[in-house]
Design a protein around this motif. Structure first.
Motif, PDB file in Angstrom:
ATOM      1  N   TYR A 223      44.617  34.635  44.209  1.00  0.00           N
ATOM      2  CA  TYR A 223      45.472  34.953  42.864  1.00  0.00           C
ATOM      3  C   TYR A 223      46.788  35.571  43.471  1.00  0.00           C
ATOM      4  O   TYR A 223      47.821  35.216  42.502  1.00  0.00           O
ATOM      5  CB  TYR A 223      44.634  36.191  42.283  1.00  0.00           C
TER       6      TYR A 223
ATOM      7  N   GLY B 183      43.339  32.879  32.100  1.00  0.00           N
ATOM      8  CA  GLY B 183      42.405  33.778  31.872  1.00  0.00           C
ATOM      9  C   GLY B 183      41.154  33.802  31.122  1.00  0.00           C
ATOM     10  O   GLY B 183      41.518  32.825  30.134  1.00  0.00           O
TER      11      GLY B 183
ATOM     12  N   ARG C 196      45.667  39.675  28.290  1.00  0.00           N
ATOM     13  CA  ARG C 196      45.798  38.358  29.211  1.00  0.00           C
ATOM     14  C   ARG C 196      46.333  38.635  30.514  1.00  0.00           C
ATOM     15  O   ARG C 196      47.233  37.847  31.178  1.00  0.00           O
ATOM     16  CB  ARG C 196      46.390  37.369  28.428  1.00  0.00           C
TER      17      ARG C 196
ATOM     18  N   GLU D 278      46.118  38.723  33.619  1.00  0.00           N
ATOM     19  CA  GLU D 278      45.893  37.574  34.736  1.00  0.00           C
ATOM     20  C   GLU D 278      46.966  36.526  34.572  1.00  0.00           C
ATOM     21  O   GLU D 278      47.095  35.657  35.592  1.00  0.00           O
ATOM     22  CB  GLU D 278      44.407  37.315  34.867  1.00  0.00           C
ATOM     23  N   ASP D 279      47.246  36.324  33.268  1.00  0.00           N
ATOM     24  CA  ASP D 279      48.224  35.095  32.906  1.00  0.00           C
ATOM     25  C   ASP D 279      49.833  35.300  33.028  1.00  0.00           C
ATOM     26  O   ASP D 279      50.411  34.457  32.706  1.00  0.00           O
ATOM     27  CB  ASP D 279      47.888  34.668  31.400  1.00  0.00           C
TER      28      ASP D 279
ATOM     29  N   ARG E  16      40.936  45.928  36.415  1.00  0.00           N
ATOM     30  CA  ARG E  16      41.476  44.537  36.147  1.00  0.00           C
ATOM     31  C   ARG E  16      42.962  44.628  36.425  1.00  0.00           C
ATOM     32  O   ARG E  16      43.797  43.982  37.036  1.00  0.00           O
ATOM     33  CB  ARG E  16      41.106  43.713  34.936  1.00  0.00           C
TER      34      ARG E  16
END
Length: 450
Positions: free
Chosen positions: A83, A152, A322, A324-325, A416
């Motif tokens: 990541y 994601g 979103r 993680e995007d 997260r």
């Protein structure tokens, strides 16, 4: 002929396990532990696909991609990366990589990406040709839609639903906050549909004057009212055979709602001042950022129209859902900004990327795009720094210890968010949350967070 895959990874144990797993699924697999060994192997025989780690002992995945492009080797490449290195993965895709997969690798996800890459027609290798998305819609090009899909869970679910409903003739209601890209979703539905070769007509319902609504939707004939100096086709007729997109449908007046409902039910329209009706065949996609069910309860929106336009609902997640995007979207917008501003900014430094990921983005993708454009203009070096970002972004960045797990309802989201703010570093994420590393690992296992 059996499809051949080359695994390029210096983790010998992992490469052997992956080779065994793929062999059992019908692939012929070879391995290489360095870029130099991969070059030798690729030069000695043809491969259907290359699966390469980002970090290798001698060079990196980018160097391998550049060499393959220079040699004219057209095998699709899937990059394996952590990541924290997602920015480098985006650079690889700009150089021609077909896709990337995060480590630790999910076998089912990897197999799906391999199948997608092998099933798709190969393109001419060219380092200058950017790859915009993981799976293109039929009868479209990146220039037409100019977007990149998120990776994601929330993004994947959205695009799965889009692909599911698009081939049907169902009316779709797209619900989402301002700036989330509702019109983009509507255009995707059209591009994936059987009506893709027909018109896509968008109408901003909030910008239509009450007195001209009937003319905008149904057209008019010359002389039917003051100012009607020529015949005019309305949105329904212009979209005949294709898709009619009604943006912010909740802003329609009650009277216009009645007229719209009749047109949708009868599939016929009568232009203002005309003495005949015209049959129309349209697929309706509507969008709103309002709670239409609440509007029905307050008597400002018709229940029968709501059910007519809402055969299927698509909810577009906000950008903070979103998270993680965000690095992927930020790099995509950076690529656009570089072209528009004639700059050559390579990417974002670690602190800037953490700030972007930690921000809640109330303006969603629109705000992120404007932020990246501004930062690209201000950036003086190769990378965008925190100092280049707007104050509203840097002030929202979570300070150490500001996140908390005291509310069980938001625990997963906070974990997260902490991981994103820490760039995937679990020790740093634990510090942000005020817990020890072991507790964090237990929470990650509980919520199934990789």
């Amino acid at each position: 002929m059996m499809e051949r895959i080359l695994i390029v990874d210096d983790d010998i144990t992992f490469a052997l396990m992956l080779r065994t797993w793929l062999s059992k699924r019908g692939f012929e697999v070879a391995t290489a532990s360095t870029v130099a060994a991969a070059r030798t192997t690729l030069a000695g025989g043809e491969f259907s696909l290359v699966l390469s780690d980002m970090r290798l002992p001698d060079e990196d995945g980018i160097a391998l991609l550049q060499w393959m492009a220079g040699q004219g080797i057209a095998a699709p490449v899937i990059v394996m990366t952590s990541y924290a290195e997602i920015q480098n993965a985006v650079r690889c895709m700009k150089l021609g990589a077909r896709d990337y997969v995060a480590k630790p690798v999910n076998p089912d996800e990897l197999l799906k990406k391999i199948r997608e890459a092998l099933d798709r027609p190969q393109e001419e290798p060219a380092a200058a040709k950017p790859v915009r998305r993981s799976s293109p819609a039929p009868r479209e090009s990146a220039a037409q839609l100019n977007y990149i899909e998120g990776r994601g869970d929330a993004s994947r679910r959205l695009y799965e639903y889009i692909r599911l409903v698009a081939p049907t003739n169902m009316s779709v209601l797209v619900n989402g906050a301002s700036g989330t890209g509702k019109e983009h979703v509507a255009r995707l539905i059209h591009q994936y549909s059987k009506r893709a070769e027909k018109p896509f007509v968008a109408v901003d319902c909030g910008a239509i004057p009450r007195d001209l609504a009937a003319s905008e939707f149904f057209g008019h004939v010359k002389g039917s009212f003051t100012g009607a100096v020529n015949d005019k086709k309305g949105a329904f007729e212009l979209a005949d055979g294709g898709t009619l997109f009604l943006d912010e449908v909740g802003n329609l007046t009650y009277e216009t709602q009645v007229q719209l409902l009749r047109a949708l039910q009868e599939r016929r329209i009568r232009p203002v001042g005309a003495n005949r009706e015209i049959p129309v065949d349209i697929r309706l996609v509507a969008a709103t950022n309002e709670d239409l069910e609440a509007a029905i309860a307050h008597g400002t929106f018709r229940a029968d129209l709501y059910h007519r336009i809402n055969s299927f609902t698509l909810r577009v997640p906000s950008l903070r859902e979103r998270r993680e995007d965000i690095p992927l979207f930020a790099n995509f917008f950076l690529d656009q900004a570089n072209r528009e501003l004639d700059k050559q900014i390579v990417g974002f430094d670690a602190a800037a990327l953490r700030a972007l990921t930690a921000c809640d983005w109330p303006g969603n993708l629109r705000q992120l795009k404007n932020c990246v454009m501004s930062a690209t203009l201000l950036a003086a070096g190769e990378y965008v720094t925190v100092g280049d970002l707007p104050r509203e972004v840097t002030e929202e960045t979570a300070a150490p210890g500001s996140l908390s797990l005291r509310d069980p309802a938001t625990e997963e989201e906070q974990i997260r968010r902490a991981l994103a703010a820490a760039g995937g570093n679990k020790s740093q994420a634990a510090k942000l949350l005020g817990i020890d590393r072991k507790t964090l690992y237990n929470k990650l296992h509980l919520y199934g967070i990789e």
